[in-house]
Design a protein around this motif. Structure first.
Motif, PDB file in Angstrom:
ATOM      1  N   TRP A   1       8.868 -12.313   0.922  1.00 32.44           N
ATOM      2  CA  TRP A   1       7.633 -12.964   0.437  1.00 32.44           C
ATOM      3  C   TRP A   1       7.255 -12.484  -0.970  1.00 32.44           C
ATOM      4  CZ3 TRP A   1       7.594  -9.501   4.585  1.00 32.44           C
ATOM      5  CH2 TRP A   1       6.797  -8.362   4.472  1.00 32.44           C
ATOM      6  N   TRP A   2       8.279 -12.125  -1.736  1.00 30.43           N
ATOM      7  CA  TRP A   2       8.009 -11.663  -3.093  1.00 30.43           C
ATOM      8  C   TRP A   2       8.022 -12.829  -4.077  1.00 30.43           C
ATOM      9  CZ3 TRP A   2      11.601  -6.837  -2.479  1.00 30.43           C
ATOM     10  CH2 TRP A   2      10.852  -5.804  -1.882  1.00 30.43           C
TER      11      TRP A   2
ATOM     12  N   GLU B   1       6.412  -9.388  -8.400  1.00 30.06           N
ATOM     13  CA  GLU B   1       7.348  -9.243  -7.268  1.00 30.06           C
ATOM     14  C   GLU B   1       8.696  -9.879  -7.598  1.00 30.06           C
ATOM     15  OE1 GLU B   1       4.263  -9.374  -3.480  1.00 30.06           O
ATOM     16  OE2 GLU B   1       4.928 -11.249  -4.357  1.00 30.06           O
TER      17      GLU B   1
ATOM     18  N   GLY C   1       1.600  -9.645   2.694  1.00 32.15           N
ATOM     19  CA  GLY C   1       1.542  -9.079   4.044  1.00 32.15           C
ATOM     20  C   GLY C   1       2.606  -9.661   4.959  1.00 32.15           C
TER      21      GLY C   1
ATOM     22  N   HIS D   1       4.889   1.684  -0.742  1.00 33.23           N
ATOM     23  CA  HIS D   1       3.642   1.244  -1.368  1.00 33.23           C
ATOM     24  C   HIS D   1       2.506   2.004  -0.707  1.00 33.23           C
ATOM     25  CE1 HIS D   1       4.499  -2.085  -4.031  1.00 33.23           C
ATOM     26  NE2 HIS D   1       5.228  -2.720  -3.140  1.00 33.23           N
TER      27      HIS D   1
ATOM     28  N   ASN E   1       2.740   1.748   3.157  1.00 31.77           N
ATOM     29  CA  ASN E   1       3.625   0.775   3.795  1.00 31.77           C
ATOM     30  C   ASN E   1       4.924   0.751   3.014  1.00 31.77           C
ATOM     31  OD1 ASN E   1       1.820  -0.675   1.838  1.00 31.77           O
ATOM     32  ND2 ASN E   1       3.244  -2.341   2.221  1.00 31.77           N
TER      33      ASN E   1
ATOM     34  N   ASP F   1       8.441  -1.432   2.310  1.00 30.49           N
ATOM     35  CA  ASP F   1       9.242  -2.648   2.492  1.00 30.49           C
ATOM     36  C   ASP F   1      10.661  -2.219   2.824  1.00 30.49           C
ATOM     37  OD1 ASP F   1       7.382  -4.832   1.729  1.00 30.49           O
ATOM     38  OD2 ASP F   1       7.327  -3.752  -0.171  1.00 30.49           O
TER      39      ASP F   1
ATOM     40  N   LYS G   1       8.208  -2.815  -9.622  1.00 26.76           N
ATOM     41  CA  LYS G   1       7.451  -3.314  -8.459  1.00 26.76           C
ATOM     42  C   LYS G   1       6.058  -2.696  -8.332  1.00 26.76           C
ATOM     43  CE  LYS G   1       7.392  -5.573  -4.401  1.00 26.76           C
ATOM     44  NZ  LYS G   1       5.986  -5.453  -4.043  1.00 26.76           N
TER      45      LYS G   1
ATOM     46  N   HIS H   1      -0.927  -3.399   6.581  1.00 24.10           N
ATOM     47  CA  HIS H   1       0.461  -3.762   6.287  1.00 24.10           C
ATOM     48  C   HIS H   1       1.420  -3.266   7.355  1.00 24.10           C
ATOM     49  CE1 HIS H   1      -0.496  -5.785   2.541  1.00 24.10           C
ATOM     50  NE2 HIS H   1      -1.547  -4.988   2.631  1.00 24.10           N
TER      51      HIS H   1
HETATM   52  C1  GAL Z   1       2.960  -6.210   1.071  1.00 24.52           C
HETATM   53  C2  GAL Z   1       4.324  -5.770   0.635  1.00 24.52           C
HETATM   54  C3  GAL Z   1       4.360  -5.629  -0.834  1.00 24.52           C
HETATM   55  C4  GAL Z   1       3.753  -6.813  -1.550  1.00 24.52           C
HETATM   56  C5  GAL Z   1       2.459  -7.301  -0.895  1.00 24.52           C
HETATM   57  C6  GAL Z   1       1.890  -8.577  -1.462  1.00 24.52           C
HETATM   58  O1  GAL Z   1       2.917  -6.372   2.453  1.00 24.52           O
HETATM   59  O2  GAL Z   1       4.640  -4.546   1.229  1.00 24.52           O
HETATM   60  O3  GAL Z   1       5.683  -5.403  -1.261  1.00 24.52           O
HETATM   61  O4  GAL Z   1       4.694  -7.780  -1.609  1.00 24.52           O
HETATM   62  O5  GAL Z   1       2.607  -7.449   0.471  1.00 24.52           O
HETATM   63  O6  GAL Z   1       2.762  -9.641  -1.372  1.00 24.52           O
END
Ligand code: GAL
Length: 419
Positions: free
Chosen positions: A37-38, A43, A70, A145, A302, A304, A338, A378
């Motif tokens: 979802w980047w 992203e 998310g 993150h 959180n 990824d 990032k 997250h």
């Molecule tokens: C989070 C993810 C991040 C970022 C964010 C917003 O859940 O860990 O890498 O992409 O969403 O999209």
């Protein structure tokens, strides 16, 4: 260029694009299909680093982006693919979602890569908890993150007195002072996961023990107690500094408001920094990063991870991707872009900006001092079913459907029903 030759080269380009994008024309053995979802500017810039790294190793990339911070929408798309018996090669995933999928027995096994490269020694236990299932590596973590950050426009901060807040009271005074300068004090997007991201920080600001007892241990007495009422009151206070058009706004558009000087600050995970950097902004000069007041020294994290599915063809490419993600040099380059910090403990902070250096130091201190907690918002504190139940209450309260007392009571009920 003459019109005729321009047309010719455009057509040739179009044919080339069409050829490479026809399904079935990619060589499945050396291709990875990646669901993620980047999709924001920052992203996408980070993801490009990974794509190019793999292309350099002869691995082609089929992109499967599903927008939505998310990852809830991405997880819905994933369910459909797996149900159809056709999982992607690799999927961006968070915390307890990884555990849920591992339990379904549909993931691959990365043990040979992991042991050849010594992952056990360099990935911190808090991440390994999610990257392994029954002792087997199933995912490669690409970053860490954290959600308890505030991103402040430096010139608006200066106009409002210049002092970054360290306590809740100072934060509220600053928001008031920003309001007087005529900007929107708090940039926010009204989406459940964004409300929940602020909630992570607000709960943590009322104490580590409170965060742990409510968001991790789900103690009903704490979920419905006095401090939770206070947390919801704080959420309502913050809501009063958000503009009227916040509903449904994407997080990166809220970041853009701070970047462009329309808003004073955003409370968001450090992926927001990726947007500031992409807009050419410099930490310390154009923007300031601080931990949410009252949470200094603690971190809600959180990570990824790229979860590898059990696929019929392309396991070599899949392993190359797993290995590329874990490469220390890659982890530095990727995370600099990032906004996150490396998932490995042996990557130097040399190339990181001041916010990144602070992020790395905070993470290691928080881990040492037992102040590192999984982010509820997250997916790192509780499974998705409970997380979604918490989201519902937090958002209903944020939108004015419940007062603080009712919200705390509803939280107890919602969490109980989801368990
Ligand atoms: C989070 C993810 C991040 C970022 C964010 C917003 O859940 O860990 O890498 O992409 O969403 O999209």
């Amino acid at each position: 260029m003459k019109l005729k030759s321009l047309l010719k080269s455009t057509l040739a380009g179009a044919t080339l694009v069409a050829m490479t994008s026809i399904p079935g024309t990619v060589n499945a053995a050396s291709n990875v299909e990646v669901l993620h979802w980047w999709t924001s500017g920052g992203e996408a810039a980070a993801l490009k680093v990974l794509k190019e790294n793999l292309e350099g190793q002869g691995v082609t990339w089929s992109d499967m982006p599903v927008a939505g911070g998310g990852g809830s929408s991405a997880m819905t798309a994933l369910r459909a693919r797996v149900t159809a018996g056709n999982p992607p090669t690799a999927v961006q995933m968070l915390g307890f979602d990884i555990k849920d999928w591992a339990g379904e027995g549909v993931l691959g096994n990365l043990n040979d890569v992991a042991s050849a490269e010594g992952w056990d020694k360099v990935v911190p236990p808090a991440l390994q908890f999610f990257s392994k299932h029954e002792g087997n590596w199933i995912a490669s973590p690409v970053n860490v993150h954290s959600t308890n950050w505030v991103w402040i426009n430096k010139s608006i901060l200066d106009a409002a007195g210049g002092k970054a807040p360290t306590t809740w009271e100072e934060l509220v005074s600053l928001l008031d002072a920003m309001k007087k300068t005529g900007v929107t004090p708090l940039a926010h997007g009204g989406q459940a996961w964004q409300d929940a991201t602020i909630f992570d920080a607000v709960v943590l600001s009322l104490g580590d023990d409170f965060y742990k007892a409510s968001m991790i241990d789900l103690d009903p007495a704490v979920l419905g107690g006095e401090k939770m009422v206070e947390a919801f009151n704080r959420m309502a206070t913050l809501r009063s500094y958000v503009d009227d058009n916040f509903s449904g706004r994407d997080w990166n558009l809220a970041s853009a408001m701070v970047i462009n000087g329309e808003a004073g600050m955003q409370m968001m995970g450090d992926w927001a920094k990726g947007e500031f950097l992409r807009a050419g902004k410099k930490p310390g000069e154009d923007f300031v990063c601080i931990r949410f007041p009252g949470t200094q020294g603690a971190v809600t994290f959180n990570s990824d991870q790229f979860v590898m599915f059990d696929i019929k063809e392309g396991t070599d490419a899949q392993k190359k991707m797993a290995s590329a993600v874990m490469d220390p040099a890659f982890q530095s380059v990727f995370n600099v872009v990032k906004g996150s910090v490396p998932a490995r403990t042996d990557v130097p902070d040399t190339d990181f900006d001041d916010c990144g250096k602070k992020g790395m130091a905070d993470l290691s201190d928080a881990a040492k001092n037992s102040r590192l907690f999984g982010s509820m918002a997250h997916g790192h504190s509780v499974p998705a079913s409970i997380k979604n139940a918490i989201y519902d209450v937090v958002t209903a309260h944020f939108n004015g459907e419940y007062d603080a007392k009712t919200a705390a009571k509803e939280l107890v009920n919602a969490v109980e029903a989801a368990q």
